[in-house]
Design a protein around this motif. Structure first.
Motif, PDB file in Angstrom:
ATOM      1  N   ARG A   1       2.682 -13.693   7.657  1.00  0.00           N
ATOM      2  CA  ARG A   1       3.874 -13.323   6.895  1.00  0.00           C
ATOM      3  C   ARG A   1       3.703 -11.905   6.346  1.00  0.00           C
ATOM      4  O   ARG A   1       4.616 -11.093   6.370  1.00  0.00           O
TER       5      ARG A   1
ATOM      6  N   LEU B   1       6.004  -8.495   6.948  1.00  0.00           N
ATOM      7  CA  LEU B   1       6.594  -7.758   5.833  1.00  0.00           C
ATOM      8  C   LEU B   1       6.056  -6.325   5.761  1.00  0.00           C
ATOM      9  O   LEU B   1       6.765  -5.402   5.367  1.00  0.00           O
TER      10      LEU B   1
ATOM     11  N   LEU C   1       8.198  -4.445   8.074  1.00  0.00           N
ATOM     12  CA  LEU C   1       9.563  -4.230   7.575  1.00  0.00           C
ATOM     13  C   LEU C   1       9.606  -3.227   6.428  1.00  0.00           C
ATOM     14  O   LEU C   1      10.598  -2.535   6.237  1.00  0.00           O
ATOM     15  N   THR C   2       8.520  -3.158   5.630  1.00  0.00           N
ATOM     16  CA  THR C   2       8.548  -2.305   4.443  1.00  0.00           C
ATOM     17  C   THR C   2       7.741  -1.030   4.636  1.00  0.00           C
ATOM     18  O   THR C   2       7.431  -0.346   3.670  1.00  0.00           O
TER      19      THR C   2
ATOM     20  N   VAL D   1      10.462  -7.937  -2.287  1.00  0.00           N
ATOM     21  CA  VAL D   1      10.527  -7.576  -0.871  1.00  0.00           C
ATOM     22  C   VAL D   1      11.827  -6.836  -0.561  1.00  0.00           C
ATOM     23  O   VAL D   1      11.831  -5.832   0.164  1.00  0.00           O
TER      24      VAL D   1
ATOM     25  N   MET E   1      11.458  -3.389  -1.663  1.00  0.00           N
ATOM     26  CA  MET E   1      10.558  -2.644  -0.770  1.00  0.00           C
ATOM     27  C   MET E   1      11.272  -2.223   0.506  1.00  0.00           C
ATOM     28  O   MET E   1      11.085  -1.103   0.986  1.00  0.00           O
ATOM     29  N   ILE E   2      12.082  -3.134   1.062  1.00  0.00           N
ATOM     30  CA  ILE E   2      12.798  -2.791   2.296  1.00  0.00           C
ATOM     31  C   ILE E   2      13.775  -1.651   2.021  1.00  0.00           C
ATOM     32  O   ILE E   2      13.888  -0.700   2.806  1.00  0.00           O
TER      33      ILE E   2
ATOM     34  N   ALA F   1      11.824   1.457   1.868  1.00  0.00           N
ATOM     35  CA  ALA F   1      11.393   1.878   3.198  1.00  0.00           C
ATOM     36  C   ALA F   1      12.534   2.594   3.927  1.00  0.00           C
ATOM     37  O   ALA F   1      12.328   3.644   4.554  1.00  0.00           O
ATOM     38  N   ILE F   2      13.762   2.032   3.816  1.00  0.00           N
ATOM     39  CA  ILE F   2      14.912   2.660   4.481  1.00  0.00           C
ATOM     40  C   ILE F   2      15.172   4.040   3.879  1.00  0.00           C
ATOM     41  O   ILE F   2      15.397   5.020   4.598  1.00  0.00           O
TER      42      ILE F   2
END
Lengths: 431, 219
Positions: free
Chosen positions: A41, A45, A48-49, B102, B105-106, B109-110
Motif C-alpha cells: 500500500r 501511495l 501517487l504522492t 493522503v 499529499m496527492i 504532488a500535482i
C-alpha cells in the motif's frame, strides 16, 4: 509464490503467541502478511504522492516492528508521528539548500577556492551525515516506549560526528583493519549516552574481540587485492614506463607495452585479484553481518541487564538466498513486461517506434517500468531482508538480569526530528 | 452498568508492571490495583487512544503528548466491550487516519508537477534577462575550465580549439562576421578572452559549442 512463506510465517507467529508472556525472552509476533500489506500500500501511495508519503510509510513500518517486538512479555511502542518526520525533513532542507548554494557559487570561482570547494563540501557533508545519524538515533530512542517509560540519548552529536569521521578515515587508510576498534569506540559512545528511563546503558564489546573473529574474513577479502597489486607492481618495469609516459602523445598504451612488456600481464593479474576480492566480499557478507550483529548484541548492557546473542550464521545466508531467488523472479517478470510493452508500441505504431508519439510512449513506459521495478524491489527487500533480520536479531537474544526492570524511573526528555530529517535528506537514515 | 476485567498497567512514572482490575462503565475506565483495590487511574473514553499492539492485545493510553501510562487488555471479549462503549477512542495504528493526509499529499504532488512544468520555465524566462553579463561570463568561464579539464588531455599535437589552425582562420572569420554585431561579436570576444594560448589537443568542438551556448549574445 508467497504462499509457502506465509505458511511458515503463520506457524512461527502462532508459536510465538503461545509464549506471549514468558519473561527473559524476546519474541517477534508480526507476520510477513501484514508487513507486506503495509509496504505494498505504501509503495502505491509513494508513487501517487511523488514520494511525500514516505514519512507516513516509515512511521507505519516502525509502529508495526516496534509493537510486535515483545521483550520479557511486554511490547515496545513507537510513539513518533509522520508530521514530526516531515517537519524534520523540511528543517534539514532549510539547512542543506544554503549549503549547496554556497558550494555551487564557490565552484564558480576560478582560483584556489574552486579546487578545494569539492573536497571541503564532501568533508562537510560527511560530517553532517554522521551528525544526522546520531541525532536520528536520539529521535528514534525518545520515541521508543517500553513499559510506560521512554528511552533517551544524551551526548554531543558534533563530537560523535568528528569521532566517526576520524574512525572512517582510519578504516580507509588501514584498508579496514581499524574498523573493529572504530566500531567499538563509537558504540561505547552511543550506548554510554543511551538511557532507558534513569537506567544508563553501556557497551562492553571490545574491538580486539571483533578483530580476532573477523580477521580471517578480512584476509580473504583484502588479501587477494593486496597480493595482486604487489605482483603487478613487480611485473612492471617502472623506469622506462615513467619515461614513456612523460613523453606523452597518442597511443599511450602501445608505448607502455613497448617500454615494459610485463605491464599487460600485471594489469590482468591486478584485475583478476580485484574480482576475486569482490567475490569473497559478496560471499562472506552475510557471515560478517551475523558476526557483527552477535558481537554488538552481546556487548549491550543496561545496568545489570545483559544480553547474549546466539544468532546462527546459516539463517542470514538463507535470507540472502531467498532475496536472490525472488530478485531473479522479479527480473524475469520485468523483462517479460518490457518485451510485451515494446511489442505493443511497435504493433500500434507500425513503424516500430520511430515516430514522435511512439517515442513518447516508449519513454513513459520505460520510466514507468523503472520506477515500478525499483519500488517492487525495495518492498521485496524490506519484507525478505529487513523484517527477517529484525525478527532473527531479536529472537536470538537471551536477556539476563531483568529484575532491574522493576526499579526504573521516568526522566523527562524529548527531541525534535531535525536529525532524522537531515539523515533522510543525506540518505543515511535507517529503519 | 459496570463490568470488570483483569489487565496490565504501567503508570508512566516507573517501569513496574502492575496486575490490575479494570472497571468498565459507560463513560470511563477505572484502573484498580489487583490486590488492595486502590484506584490507580480513571480514564474517560474521550481521553483514551488505542495504540498499535500485536494481534490479541488491546493497548490503551491517555491521548496527548508526554503521558506514557499504558493499559493492556488481553481478553478479546473485554476488548470488544471497551471498543463498543468507547466509540470516541481514537486508534493510533498503522494506516489509521491517513485518508485525509493522503489527499493533501496527492494535491501537493500535482502542484509540484505543475510548478516544475509551468512555473520553472516561466520563472527562468523572466530571470535570465536580469542576470548581469559579468555573472554569466563567470559561469561560462567556470564551465569552460571544467570542460577543458575533462576533455583536453593534451596528448595530441592538434589544437583543442576550433578555428585557430592556419587552414581554419578564414572560416572562423566568416563565422564571426555572421554573428550579430554589437561592439564586435560577443561570442568571438568571449572565445578570445578565455582561449589563452592554443593547447595541444584533439580537434573537439565541444569547447567552442559551450562558448556559443554560454556566451552567445542575448536574443
Amino acid at each position: 509464490m508467497m504462499g509457502a512463506i506465509d505458511a511458515i510465517d503463520r506457524a512461527r507467529s502462532s508459536r510465538a503467541a503461545d509464549s506471549l508472556g514468558h519473561a527473559g525472552e524476546v519474541h517477534f509476533l508480526g507476520t510477513a502478511t501484514i508487513f507486506r500489506r503495509i509496504l505494498i500500500r505504501g509503495a502505491v501511495l509513494l508513487l501517487l504522492t511523488l514520494g511525500i508519503y514516505r514519512f507516513w510509510l516509515v512511521t507505519d513500518i516502525r509502529r508495526f516492528l516496534w509493537a510486535n517486538t515483545r521483550i520479557a512479555g511486554d511490547g515496545l511502542e513507537y510513539v513518533g508521528t509522520a508530521g514530526e518526520l516531515l517537519l524534520g525533513f523540511l528543517m534539514a532542507i532549510a539547512i542543506l539548500i544554503p549549503l549547496y548554494a554556497a558550494v555551487f557559487i564557490s565552484a564558480l570561482d576560478l582560483g584556489l577556492i574552486r579546487r578545494v570547494a569539492g573536497i571541503l563540501a564532501f568533508a562537510l557533508l560527511a560530517l553532517l551525515g554522521q551528525f544526522a545519524i546520531y541525532r536520528a538515533r536520539r529521535y528514534r530512542l525518545t520515541r521508543t516506549v517500553f513499559r510506560g517509560l521512554r528511552f533517551h540519548q544524551t551526548g554531543s552529536a558534533w563530537r560523535y560526528a568528528v569521532c566517526a569521521l576520524f574512525w572512517w578515515v582510519m578504516t580507509i587508510v588501514t584498508l579496514g583493519l581499524a574498523y573493529p576498534w572504530g566500531q567499538a569506540s563509537l558504540e561505547r559512545y552511543k550506548l554510554s549516552h543511551t538511557f532507558y528511563g534513569n537506567l544508563g546503558g553501556r557497551f562492553e564489546g571490545s574491538g580486539t574481540q571483533l578483530f580476532v573473529r573477523g580477521f580471517l574474513m578480512w584476509l580473504l577479502v583484502v588479501g587477494p587485492s593486496l597480493i595482486g597489486v604487489a605482483l603487478a607492481i613487480r611485473a612492471v618495469d617502472w623506469a622506462p614506463l615513467a619515461e614513456a609516459l612523460s613523453r606523452g602523445g597518442d597511443d599511450v598504451l602501445d608505448k607502455i607495452e613497448g617500454a615494459s612488456p610485463g605491464f599487460a600481464a600485471g594489469l590482468v593479474l591486478a584485475l583478476f585479484a580485484f574480482v576475486l576480492s569482490g567475490l569473497f566480499a559478496a560471499a562472506l557478507y552475510p557471515a560478517f553481518q551475523a558476526l557483527a550483529l552477535r558481537w554488538w548484541t552481546s556487548g549491550v548492557r543496561f545496568g545489570e541487564i545483559a544480553m547474549a546473542s546466539r544468532l546462527p550464521t546459516a539463517s542470514i545466508y538463507r535470507i540472502y538466498f531467498r532475496l536472490l531467488w525472488y530478485s531473479l523472479l522479479l527480473g524475469l517478470v520485468v523483462v517479460a513486461v518490457a518485451l510485451i510493452a515494446w511489442t505493443a508500441v511497435g504493433l500500434l505504431d507500425g513503424s516500430a517506434g520511430t515516430s514522435k508519439p511512439a517515442e513518447f510512449v516508449q519513454t513513459v513506459a520505460f520510466i514507468g517500468i523503472f520506477i515500478v521495478t525499483a519500488l517492487a524491489y525495495s518492498t521485496m527487500y524490506q519484507v525478505i531482508v529487513k523484517l527477517s533480520l529484525w525478527r532473527l536479531g531479536f529472537e536470538s537474544v537471551d536477556i539476563t538480569g531483568l529484575a532491574a526492570l522493576d526499579r526504573v524511573k521516568a526522566v523527562a526528555q524529548s527531541s525534535t526530528a531535525m536529525g532524522e530529517g537531515l539523515a533522510d535528506a543525506l540518505n543515511v537514515a535507517s529503519y | 452498568m459496570t463490568t470488570g476485567a483483569p489487565g496490565i498497567f504501567f503508570d508512566g512514572e516507573t517501569s513496574i508492571r502492575r496486575a490490575v482490575w479494570v472497571e468498565i462503565d459507560a463513560a470511563s475506565l477505572a484502573i484498580r490495583g489487583a490486590e488492595i483495590g486502590e484506584i490507580l487511574a480513571r480514564w474517560p473514553y474521550s481521553q483514551i487512544e488505542q495504540i498499535s499492539a500485536p494481534e490479541g492485545v488491546m493497548r490503551l493510553g491517555r491521548a496527548g503528548k508526554g503521558s506514557f501510562a499504558r493499559l493492556e487488555i488481553r481478553d478479546p471479549a473485554v476488548a470488544d466491550t471497551i471498543e463498543r462503549l468507547g466509540s470516541s477512542i481514537v486508534a493510533r495504528r498503522a494506516g489509521a487516519g491517513h485518508a485525509r493526509a493522503v489527499l493533501w499529499m496527492i494535491t501537493a504532488a500535482i502542484l509540484l508537477l505543475a510548478v516544475g512544468y509551468f512555473g520553472v520555465p516561466a520563472l527562468s524566462d523572466r530571470l535570465a534577462p536580469l542576470m548581469p553579463n559579468r555573472v554569466e561570463g563567470k559561469l561560462g568561464a567556470a564551465i569552460d575550465a571544467q570542460v577543458r579539464s575533462m576533455l583536453d588531455a593534451g596528448r595530441s599535437d592538434k589544437s583543442f580549439d576550433c578555428g585557430v589552425a592556419d587552414d581554419e582562420t578564414p572560416g572562423r572569420a566568416a563565422f564571426d562576421k555572421l554573428m550579430p554585431a554589437r561592439g564586435g561579436s560577443r561570442a568571438a570576444d568571449c572565445a578570445t578572452r578565455h582561449r589563452g594560448a592554443p593547447k595541444r589537443g584533439e580537434r573537439h568542438c565541444v569547447a567552442w559549442r559551450t562558448y556559443l551556448r554560454v556566451c552567445r549574445p542575448h536574443r
